[in-house]
Every structure is written in C-alpha cells, then in structure tokens.
Design a protein around this motif. Structure first.
Motif, PDB file in Angstrom:
ATOM      1  N   ILE A 241      37.516  35.067  30.485  1.00 52.86           N
ATOM      2  CA  ILE A 241      37.026  35.415  32.073  1.00 52.86           C
ATOM      3  C   ILE A 241      38.282  35.690  32.759  1.00 52.86           C
ATOM      4  O   ILE A 241      39.135  34.576  32.947  1.00 52.86           O
ATOM      5  CB  ILE A 241      36.109  34.491  32.794  1.00 52.86           C
ATOM      6  CG1 ILE A 241      34.902  34.546  32.090  1.00 52.86           C
ATOM      7  CG2 ILE A 241      36.004  34.708  34.128  1.00 52.86           C
ATOM      8  CD1 ILE A 241      33.599  33.751  32.961  1.00 52.86           C
ATOM      9  N   LEU A 242      38.465  36.799  33.575  1.00 55.48           N
ATOM     10  CA  LEU A 242      39.507  37.328  34.323  1.00 55.48           C
ATOM     11  C   LEU A 242      38.964  37.327  35.479  1.00 55.48           C
ATOM     12  O   LEU A 242      38.804  38.800  35.803  1.00 55.48           O
ATOM     13  CB  LEU A 242      40.378  38.265  33.846  1.00 55.48           C
ATOM     14  CG  LEU A 242      41.347  38.014  32.811  1.00 55.48           C
ATOM     15  CD1 LEU A 242      40.700  37.544  31.435  1.00 55.48           C
ATOM     16  CD2 LEU A 242      42.315  39.341  32.305  1.00 55.48           C
ATOM     17  N   PRO A 243      38.870  36.711  36.510  1.00 53.07           N
ATOM     18  CA  PRO A 243      38.055  37.179  37.858  1.00 53.07           C
ATOM     19  C   PRO A 243      39.128  38.024  38.783  1.00 53.07           C
ATOM     20  O   PRO A 243      40.536  37.895  38.749  1.00 53.07           O
ATOM     21  CB  PRO A 243      37.986  35.710  38.676  1.00 53.07           C
ATOM     22  CG  PRO A 243      38.154  34.712  37.614  1.00 53.07           C
ATOM     23  CD  PRO A 243      39.190  35.265  36.532  1.00 53.07           C
ATOM     24  N   ILE A 244      38.555  38.863  39.518  1.00 47.64           N
ATOM     25  CA  ILE A 244      39.344  39.780  40.346  1.00 47.64           C
ATOM     26  C   ILE A 244      38.725  39.714  41.856  1.00 47.64           C
ATOM     27  O   ILE A 244      38.334  40.833  42.170  1.00 47.64           O
ATOM     28  CB  ILE A 244      39.302  41.059  39.761  1.00 47.64           C
ATOM     29  CG1 ILE A 244      38.015  41.524  39.423  1.00 47.64           C
ATOM     30  CG2 ILE A 244      40.275  41.331  38.611  1.00 47.64           C
ATOM     31  CD1 ILE A 244      37.940  43.122  39.150  1.00 47.64           C
ATOM     32  N   PRO A 245      38.954  38.468  42.253  1.00 42.00           N
ATOM     33  CA  PRO A 245      38.384  38.462  43.911  1.00 42.00           C
ATOM     34  C   PRO A 245      39.068  39.327  44.791  1.00 42.00           C
ATOM     35  O   PRO A 245      40.273  39.610  44.616  1.00 42.00           O
ATOM     36  CB  PRO A 245      38.629  37.057  44.195  1.00 42.00           C
ATOM     37  CG  PRO A 245      39.812  36.656  43.416  1.00 42.00           C
ATOM     38  CD  PRO A 245      39.538  37.190  41.915  1.00 42.00           C
ATOM     39  N   GLY A 246      38.367  40.096  45.438  1.00 45.38           N
ATOM     40  CA  GLY A 246      39.024  40.757  46.683  1.00 45.38           C
ATOM     41  C   GLY A 246      38.833  40.422  48.134  1.00 45.38           C
ATOM     42  O   GLY A 246      38.206  39.733  48.408  1.00 45.38           O
ATOM     43  N   THR A 247      39.922  40.855  48.783  1.00 46.52           N
ATOM     44  CA  THR A 247      40.101  40.654  50.231  1.00 46.52           C
ATOM     45  C   THR A 247      40.912  41.648  50.990  1.00 46.52           C
ATOM     46  O   THR A 247      41.826  42.272  50.322  1.00 46.52           O
ATOM     47  CB  THR A 247      40.276  39.248  50.688  1.00 46.52           C
ATOM     48  OG1 THR A 247      40.418  38.760  51.831  1.00 46.52           O
ATOM     49  CG2 THR A 247      41.814  38.884  49.962  1.00 46.52           C
ATOM     50  N   ALA A 248      40.816  41.579  52.161  1.00 42.34           N
ATOM     51  CA  ALA A 248      41.768  42.470  52.915  1.00 42.34           C
ATOM     52  C   ALA A 248      42.452  41.275  53.936  1.00 42.34           C
ATOM     53  O   ALA A 248      43.321  41.956  54.799  1.00 42.34           O
ATOM     54  CB  ALA A 248      40.974  43.069  54.025  1.00 42.34           C
ATOM     55  N   ARG A 249      42.528  40.247  53.812  1.00 41.79           N
ATOM     56  CA  ARG A 249      43.231  39.331  54.441  1.00 41.79           C
ATOM     57  C   ARG A 249      44.003  38.391  53.774  1.00 41.79           C
ATOM     58  O   ARG A 249      43.915  37.837  52.499  1.00 41.79           O
ATOM     59  CB  ARG A 249      42.243  38.302  55.177  1.00 41.79           C
ATOM     60  CG  ARG A 249      41.500  38.997  56.168  1.00 41.79           C
ATOM     61  CD  ARG A 249      40.374  38.125  57.035  1.00 41.79           C
ATOM     62  NE  ARG A 249      40.652  36.844  57.313  1.00 41.79           N
ATOM     63  CZ  ARG A 249      40.267  35.945  57.958  1.00 41.79           C
ATOM     64  NH1 ARG A 249      38.855  36.341  58.403  1.00 41.79           N
ATOM     65  NH2 ARG A 249      40.553  34.698  58.313  1.00 41.79           N
TER      66      ARG A 249
END
Length: 279
Positions: A241-249
């Motif tokens: 598993i390679l999580p790729i959480p995203g955010t603009a902050r």
C-alpha cells in the motif's frame, strides 16, 4: 517497524507515503502560488511519489507541478493518468480509452510535465466501449517506444487486473480504499500476491475517520490526529500500500507526512481492523 519504502515494478524505489495533487487549485493567481508552495514543500519533506492526471483540469494540474518542481530532483516520481476525455456529445468528460486518444494524451502529458518518459503511467478508468486489450495494448506499445516506463491501472476488479496482466506487466493499481472503505480488499490481496503497488485514493475517507469513535479513541491514545491514524493503519495493513493523501494546505501536508513515523500497538490495530465488520 513498518517499512517506509517500496520498489514499484521491482526496480523503482520510492517512499511509500506520497502526495495526491488533485486538490491543488491552479487559479486564481494567489491560489496557484500556494499550490506551487505545497508541491515544493512535499518534496522538501521527502515525498518521492506525486500523483496527478489529465482529468485534473485538463492537464492544468500537470502544468502546475512542472512549474513548481522542474527540473525534477533525482528520485522524484510524478505519475499521471490518461483515459478520460472531453469527448461526450456536448464536450463533457467521459471514459475514452480509444488508442488514438490514449496516445495523444500521453504525448501531451510528456510536454506538460517536461519529460521524455513518464516513469509510471496509469489508465484512469477502463473504457467499457473499447476492448481492454486495445487500451492496455496501446500503453504497452508506448512503453516499448520508450515513452512510458511502467504501466498502472485504476478502479479495476480482480478479473480486469488478471486480463490486463495477460497483455502487459502491471506495476500499480489505484483504487478507492481506506480504513473505513475496504470494498477492494480482494484487489489488494491480488496486488500483494503479485508484488504490485496499491495506491489507495481517498485514503482517509475525506474526514470521515475523524467522526468514527474508535479511530478518534486510538488517535487520543497515541497523541495523533484521526487522519494520521488512518494513514498509519494503511501503511501497516499491507506492505504494497502506497497512500497518496492530497491537500492544498501545508499544515495538513505536514500532518499527513508525519503518519509514517506513527507506530500503532497490535491491540490498537486489532480494534481498527474490526471496523471492517461494521463499515
């Protein structure tokens, strides 16, 4: 201790906790500047996998990443996706895996990302109107031409993955998956058996983890946030598993990337594992 690295395709070593660029706005000007700063900060903090797609603004997200990060530092993998196009009757987005469309999208992505080869290119969705063999075969041809390094799929089932693997080596699968959403557990198991990277999108269920009482309780016990607990659970749940959480902050980015230093006790993992029984 949970391993923090993975070799995609058996030869491309990256940090398992990556960054999804989907949420980075490209306009207005001030938002674009902030987005560039977030991308740069991700790399400063050791991210080596950034995920984007043609669908994200019709290539605007790819251009943004090139603006922020090119020339790219050694070891940075920017993976993009093709197979969705504005080819509906009224110019709306639709799945489009026709060979000519895939080829054109790859050629344009090379230009936007300012690279000669996309090291990991993923099919965003399988187009039901085009034979899978034609879609995957086109990507195989582009790989053989040196324009793609490795091929991945997104939102596939086990049967589709098996069919694709009869045509070409599959290096990654990107499906929706999280602590509270384990619908694609069979696909994850297939990836584990084959050593295929599994990139869960929506890895923290867009905030739902924070409203779950058990997740919140574990977070309080380890002095972390529910988001960090959800990411730490993913990293420990499977080594592919390679999580790729995203955010603009930037503050959320820093919070997310601290998750691979969080160790959950076996008893805490057991409690979180059982959430699948009621999810």
């Amino acid at each position: 201790m949970t391993s923090t690295a993975f070799r995609i395709g058996g030869d491309l070593t990256i940090r398992r906790l990556g960054f999804g660029a989907m949420h980075l706005p490209t306009e207005p000007v001030q938002a674009r500047e902030t987005s560039r700063a977030v991308a740069r900060r991700a790399v400063e903090l050791g991210v080596t996998l950034i995920d984007t797609a043609y669908l994200y603004g019709g290539g605007a997200n790819e251009k943004l990443l090139a603006e922020a990060l090119h020339p790219y530092p050694d070891g940075l993998l920017i993976t993009t996706k093709v197979g969705v196009a504005r080819s509906g009757p009224a110019g709306e987005w639709k799945l489009d895996g026709r060979p000519a469309v895939l080829r054109e999208q790859v050629e344009r992505a090379l230009l936007r990302l300012r690279v000669e080869r996309i090291e990991l290119l993923q099919l965003h969705r399988i187009d039901p109107g085009t034979p899978l063999a034609d879609q995957v075969g086109t990507l195989r041809d582009l790989r053989d031409e040196g324009k793609i390094g490795r091929i991945g799929l997104s939102e596939v089932g086990v049967d589709e993955l098996d069919e694709a693997r009869e045509i070409v080596d599959v290096a990654s699968v990107q499906n929706r998956y999280s602590l509270l959403d384990r619908e694609h557990e069979p696909v994850l198991a297939a990836c584990e058996a084959a050593g295929i990277a599994f990139l869960p999108w929506r890895p923290v269920a867009w905030g739902e983890s924070g409203t779950n009482a058990e997740v919140a309780a574990v977070a309080a016990e380890v002095a972390a946030t529910p988001t960090q607990v959800a990411l730490a659970w993913l990293l420990g749940h499977s080594s592919v598993i390679l999580p790729i959480p995203g955010t603009a902050r930037i503050d959320h980015l820093e919070e997310n990337l601290a998750a691979d230093r969080l160790e959950l006790a076996p008893a805490q993992r057991d409690r979180l594992d059982r959430l699948s029984e009621v999810a």
